[in-house]
Design a protein around this motif. Structure first.
Motif, PDB file in Angstrom:
ATOM      1  N   ASP A  74       0.815  -1.217   0.000  1.00 40.55           N
ATOM      2  CA  ASP A  74       0.000   0.000   0.000  1.00 40.55           C
ATOM      3  C   ASP A  74       0.848   1.265   0.000  1.00 40.55           C
ATOM      4  N   GLU A  75       2.159   1.127   0.171  1.00 40.61           N
ATOM      5  CA  GLU A  75       3.033   2.291   0.185  1.00 40.61           C
ATOM      6  C   GLU A  75       3.304   2.777  -1.237  1.00 40.61           C
ATOM      7  N   ALA A  76       3.705   4.038  -1.358  1.00 46.19           N
ATOM      8  CA  ALA A  76       4.008   4.613  -2.668  1.00 46.19           C
ATOM      9  C   ALA A  76       5.227   3.929  -3.274  1.00 46.19           C
ATOM     10  N   ALA A  77       5.121   3.561  -4.538  1.00 43.73           N
ATOM     11  CA  ALA A  77       6.220   2.844  -5.200  1.00 43.73           C
ATOM     12  C   ALA A  77       7.425   3.754  -5.418  1.00 43.73           C
ATOM     13  N   THR A 121       3.608   7.882  -8.065  1.00 41.67           N
ATOM     14  CA  THR A 121       2.992   8.130  -6.762  1.00 41.67           C
ATOM     15  C   THR A 121       2.060   7.002  -6.330  1.00 41.67           C
ATOM     16  N   SER A 180       0.877   2.936  -5.584  1.00 43.87           N
ATOM     17  CA  SER A 180       1.411   1.972  -4.626  1.00 43.87           C
ATOM     18  C   SER A 180       2.223   0.872  -5.301  1.00 43.87           C
ATOM     19  N   ARG A 197      -0.042  -1.514  -7.074  1.00 44.87           N
ATOM     20  CA  ARG A 197      -0.400  -1.093  -8.424  1.00 44.87           C
ATOM     21  C   ARG A 197       0.723  -1.415  -9.406  1.00 44.87           C
ATOM     22  N   THR A 210      10.891  -3.577  -6.974  1.00 45.42           N
ATOM     23  CA  THR A 210      10.167  -3.488  -5.705  1.00 45.42           C
ATOM     24  C   THR A 210      11.027  -3.956  -4.546  1.00 45.42           C
TER      25      THR A 210
END
Length: 393
Positions: free
Chosen positions: A60-63, A77, A79, A82, A352
């Motif tokens: 859920d954090e910004a990538a 911006t 996640s 996404r 990631t």
């Protein structure tokens, strides 16, 4: 006396070979499961002590990193979840299109390999041997660095004005976009495709069972054209608008862009896998008894009829099982896209890991995703395989 003698000669359970085997299996299972529990428990405890728990809350954090090619809206911006979804879609797109192209090319090359024409047969043989004896990574580099990187610059693009352009940055082609009423047209288009498939199956089965000509091919084609045509007028007469690529500044804008990375990966996967699929088709066709082909010729069937009615239906019973393996190999081989910069599931997983520092959860996610894709592909094709098999009585 007979009964007592029988019981006196019975082997005690602690010396019974069957009992000993069962006990040995139970003991070995307990030891293995205990070791796995100890190893997993220690691993989880170490990850928690270092602040890297095996959870997926970080998705859920910004990538914080861009993706050059995405089939759905994405920016830095959004996640990690996404970003992983974008990678999954990129993998599914290149795999699905690659499977279709590899099947078509493999079928054509397989038929050419069986051709009575010496030149066509040898060309197909050279194609098969060339691709089967070169590593896929080398073939991928050959297409990317040796072909697509040699195309002209943007200003010197080759192509047809306002329709298609080819340059070092990719392939730009005119592409339809939905406007008002476009969704309704898409519904009619999907309904037409579904009805055409149903019509094909039903009319062909009627012809096989009753022996009457149903013209299933032409009727299905008519349904495929008529239903979307009705949808075209119902939706207002102009549900689509063609977006043409136009040179603006240093690059083209509009239309559909296929990047060199995507094109190189797609062509390499399709042509490499097609060489193996060609041999699968050749083996399946050769498995059909020659007597049936000779009998079909004797009753006056054309070669296209022999191929579609006799050879292919029987050959598919031999072809499907190894064909499943080739489809799975193509899907898993798409992870080699990391070498040329196409950001599919594995490549985005690597980024990631670097950004979030969660190697184990990300690798487990990637493994489970590939496993699910492979199992679903196998399930669908195995269902079809069961339907085409002979039913023995």
């Amino acid at each position: 006396m007979v009964t007592n003698k029988f019981y006196s000669n019975k082997v005690p359970f602690w010396r019974d070979e069957r009992v000993l085997k069962i006990v040995a299996q139970i003991v070995s299972s307990i030891i293995i499961l205990g070791f796995l529990y100890w190893a997993i428990d220690n691993f989880i405890e170490i990850t928690q002590q270092r602040g890297m728990p095996l959870t997926y809350g970080f998705l859920d954090e910004a990538a914080g990193f861009p993706i050059s090619e995405s089939w759905i809206p994405y920016d830095a911006t959004m996640s990690f979840g996404r970003a992983v979804l974008v990678g999954l879609i990129n993998t599914l797109v290149v795999s699905a299109v690659g499977i279709v192209l590899a099947t078509i090319i493999g079928f054509i090359v397989g038929l050419a390999r069986l051709s009575s024409n010496w030149l066509i047969s040898r060309i197909a043989l050279v194609y098969i041997e060339f691709h089967r004896n070169i590593p896929l990574l080398v073939l991928l580099f050959l297409w990317y660095f040796g072909v697509f990187n040699k195309f002209p610059a943007v200003k010197q693009s080759i192509g047809i004005p306002n329709i298609i352009y080819l340059n070092q940055r990719g392939l730009y082609i005119i592409w339809p976009k939905l406007i008002e009423g476009g969704v309704l047209f898409v519904i009619f288009l999907a309904a037409g495709l579904l009805l055409a498939i149903i019509t094909w199956v039903v009319l062909r089965r009627i012809r096989e069972e009753k022996g009457v000509e149903t013209h299933f091919g032409w009727v299905s084609l008519g349904v495929l054209i008529l239903v979307p045509l009705i949808g075209w007028f119902v939706s207002g007469g102009e549900p689509l608008q063609f977006d043409a690529p136009v040179l603006k500044g240093f690059n083209f804008k509009g239309g559909l862009r296929l990047t060199p990375e995507f094109a190189a990966l797609l062509i390499a996967l399709a042509m490499y896998t097609a060489a193996f699929i060609a041999e699968v088709f050749r083996a399946g066709i050769l498995a059909v008894q020659k007597g049936q082909i000779e009998a079909a010729r004797a009753v006056g069937l054309r070669y296209s009829q022999i191929l579609s009615l006799i050879i292919v239906p029987q050959a598919m019973r031999v072809i499907i099982p190894p064909l499943i393996s080739q489809y799975l190999n193509l899907t898993k081989n798409s992870s080699l896209a990391l070498a040329i910069g196409y950001q599919e599931l594995f490549a985005i997983g690597k980024v990631t890991i670097n950004q979030a520092g969660r190697a184990v959860p990300v690798f487990l996610l990637i493994m489970m995703t590939y496993l699910i894709i492979s199992l679903l592909t196998s399930l669908v094709l195995n269902i079809y395989n069961k339907r085409v098999q002979f039913i023995e009585r």
